[in-house]
Design a protein around this motif. Structure first.
Motif, short mmCIF file in Angstrom:
data_model
loop_
_atom_site.label_atom_id
_atom_site.label_comp_id
_atom_site.label_asym_id
_atom_site.label_seq_id
_atom_site.Cartn_x
_atom_site.Cartn_y
_atom_site.Cartn_z
N ILE A 1 0.83 -1.21 0.00
CA ILE A 1 0.00 0.00 0.00
C ILE A 1 0.86 1.26 0.00
CG2 ILE A 1 -0.18 0.28 2.51
CD1 ILE A 1 -3.04 0.71 -0.04
N ASN A 2 0.38 2.28 -0.68
CA ASN A 2 0.99 3.61 -0.59
C ASN A 2 0.22 4.40 0.47
OD1 ASN A 2 2.91 3.29 -2.68
ND2 ASN A 2 1.32 3.63 -4.21
N LEU A 3 0.91 4.82 1.51
CA LEU A 3 0.26 5.57 2.59
C LEU A 3 0.15 7.03 2.17
CD1 LEU A 3 2.09 4.01 5.68
CD2 LEU A 3 -0.10 3.33 4.65
N GLU A 4 -1.05 7.44 1.83
CA GLU A 4 -1.29 8.80 1.36
C GLU A 4 -1.98 9.61 2.45
OE1 GLU A 4 -3.51 8.47 -2.22
OE2 GLU A 4 -1.88 7.47 -3.32
N PRO A 5 -1.58 10.87 2.64
CA PRO A 5 -2.18 11.68 3.71
C PRO A 5 -3.64 12.03 3.42
CG PRO A 5 -0.73 13.02 2.35
CD PRO A 5 -0.55 11.60 1.90
N ILE A 6 -4.49 11.76 4.40
CA ILE A 6 -5.90 12.17 4.32
C ILE A 6 -6.09 13.43 5.15
CG2 ILE A 6 -8.29 11.45 4.72
CD1 ILE A 6 -7.28 8.54 4.49
N THR A 7 -5.43 13.48 6.30
CA THR A 7 -5.32 14.70 7.11
C THR A 7 -3.85 14.82 7.52
OG1 THR A 7 -5.59 13.69 9.30
CG2 THR A 7 -7.62 14.19 8.07
N ASP A 8 -3.53 15.87 8.26
CA ASP A 8 -2.15 16.02 8.71
C ASP A 8 -1.79 15.06 9.84
OD1 ASP A 8 -3.62 17.16 10.73
OD2 ASP A 8 -2.67 19.13 10.62
N GLN A 9 -2.76 14.25 10.30
CA GLN A 9 -2.52 13.27 11.35
C GLN A 9 -2.50 11.83 10.82
OE1 GLN A 9 -1.79 14.11 14.61
NE2 GLN A 9 -1.74 16.16 13.72
N THR A 10 -2.68 11.65 9.53
CA THR A 10 -2.65 10.31 8.95
C THR A 10 -1.25 9.70 9.09
OG1 THR A 10 -4.31 10.99 7.31
CG2 THR A 10 -3.12 8.95 6.88
N SER B 1 -8.26 12.46 14.52
CA SER B 1 -8.11 13.26 13.29
C SER B 1 -7.29 12.58 12.20
CB SER B 1 -7.47 14.62 13.62
OG SER B 1 -8.30 15.36 14.47
N GLU B 2 -7.21 11.25 12.20
CA GLU B 2 -6.43 10.57 11.17
C GLU B 2 -7.14 10.56 9.82
OE1 GLU B 2 -5.09 6.67 12.12
OE2 GLU B 2 -4.28 7.26 14.07
N ARG B 3 -8.46 10.45 9.87
CA ARG B 3 -9.24 10.38 8.62
C ARG B 3 -10.10 11.61 8.43
NH1 ARG B 3 -14.16 8.67 6.94
NH2 ARG B 3 -14.77 8.17 9.07
N VAL B 4 -10.68 12.08 9.53
CA VAL B 4 -11.52 13.29 9.50
C VAL B 4 -10.99 14.24 10.55
CG1 VAL B 4 -13.82 14.24 9.82
CG2 VAL B 4 -13.55 12.00 8.74
N ARG B 5 -10.61 15.43 10.14
CA ARG B 5 -10.06 16.40 11.09
C ARG B 5 -11.09 16.71 12.18
NH1 ARG B 5 -5.94 19.89 10.22
NH2 ARG B 5 -6.06 19.54 7.97
N GLY B 6 -10.65 16.62 13.44
CA GLY B 6 -11.53 16.93 14.56
C GLY B 6 -12.38 15.78 15.04
N ALA B 7 -12.17 14.58 14.49
CA ALA B 7 -12.96 13.41 14.88
C ALA B 7 -12.08 12.41 15.64
CB ALA B 7 -13.57 12.74 13.66
N CYS B 8 -12.58 11.93 16.77
CA CYS B 8 -11.88 10.92 17.57
C CYS B 8 -12.71 9.64 17.58
CB CYS B 8 -11.70 11.40 19.00
SG CYS B 8 -10.73 12.92 19.15
#
Length: 255
Positions: free
Chosen positions: A165-174, A198-205
């Protein structure tokens, strides 16, 4: 077995292409033209015409003769409802996840592995005005977010997946380091829960637990999703215990 070997030896190319056509439709794009379908699937317009004509005839697609655009048809609605009614996983999980949703007021979902993605198959929305949203049918990469990583951690071919897999940034925490990802997956396996911020959606835990079958293979993951501004109002360990207990209850009734 890696993806290339599986596709070469165990799949039908034409059927694989046909499924790509159906999966091209999303909540954000419920209506597509042939040209748009071609761009999304990589199939030529001439090939697509044969697929969509068959799907329209069988009721899996509907064609608007005025606009020449296509939508998913009622045959899929019937099959989807049949799966929901007969799926022991959903039947067992619904009341357990609904209670968890009512108890916390937060969004609760169940997800499965679909190919090489995470797909939501059950969701209860938060009762709070400010909430994180998940919709049935939503997909995301398996390397980003607690619900995805928990599925990935217990996937049989996890090392093969991570290598390719290529790890591509979805947010700055990915997570973009494969070494870090593997370390987290190992930790999830040991703890039997995963969490993310915030790994996939910023501000979501999210806090997630796996549902495993009697042989220890992954079946699904269940998740509590909370906006980051409200997450620290909770005792995190309490959330972890709630989601793990819910997963254990589902497993006990299934197996």
């Amino acid at each position: 077995m890696n993806k290339e070997t599986f596709e070469k030896n165990y799949t039908m190319s034409s059927l694989h292409k046909a499924i790509k056509v159906l999966k091209a439709f999303t909540r954000d794009e419920p209506s597509l033209s042939l040209t748009e379908l071609s761009k999304k699937t990589g199939l030529t317009v001439s090939s697509l015409q044969r697929f969509v004509s068959t799907f329209v005839y069988e009721g899996f697609l509907h064609k608007d003769e005025r606009t020449k655009r296509y939508q998913l048809g009622h045959s899929l609605l019937y099959l989807g409802n049949l799966v929901k009614q007969e799926s022991s996983l959903i039947i067992v999980a619904e009341p357990i996840l609904k209670r968890l949703n009512e108890e916390t007021g937060e969004s609760v979902s169940m997800n499965i592995i679909d190919g090489f993605e995470r797909r939501c198959i059950l969701n209860y929305d938060s009762t709070y005005p400010l909430s994180t949203k998940m919709y049935v049918g939503d997909t995301s990469p398996l390397y980003a977010g607690a619900s995805s990583k928990t599925l990935l951690a217990f996937m049989p071919d996890v090392m093969d997946y991570v290598e390719k897999i290529n790890l591509e940034p979805i947010t700055d925490q990915t997570i973009l380091s494969k070494e870090q990802l593997l370390q987290e997956l190992e930790q999830i396996q040991k703890q039997r829960y995963g969490k993310s911020r915030s790994e996939r959606v910023r501000g979501a835990c999210s806090v997630t637990a796996p549902i495993l079958n009697a042989s220890g293979y992954i079946v699904a993951s269940i998740t509590i999703m909370i906006p980051e501004v409200r997450y620290d109002d909770y005792n995190e360990q309490d959330l972890i215990e709630k989601i793990k207990n819910a997963a254990a209850s589902i497993e006990q009734q299934l197996y």
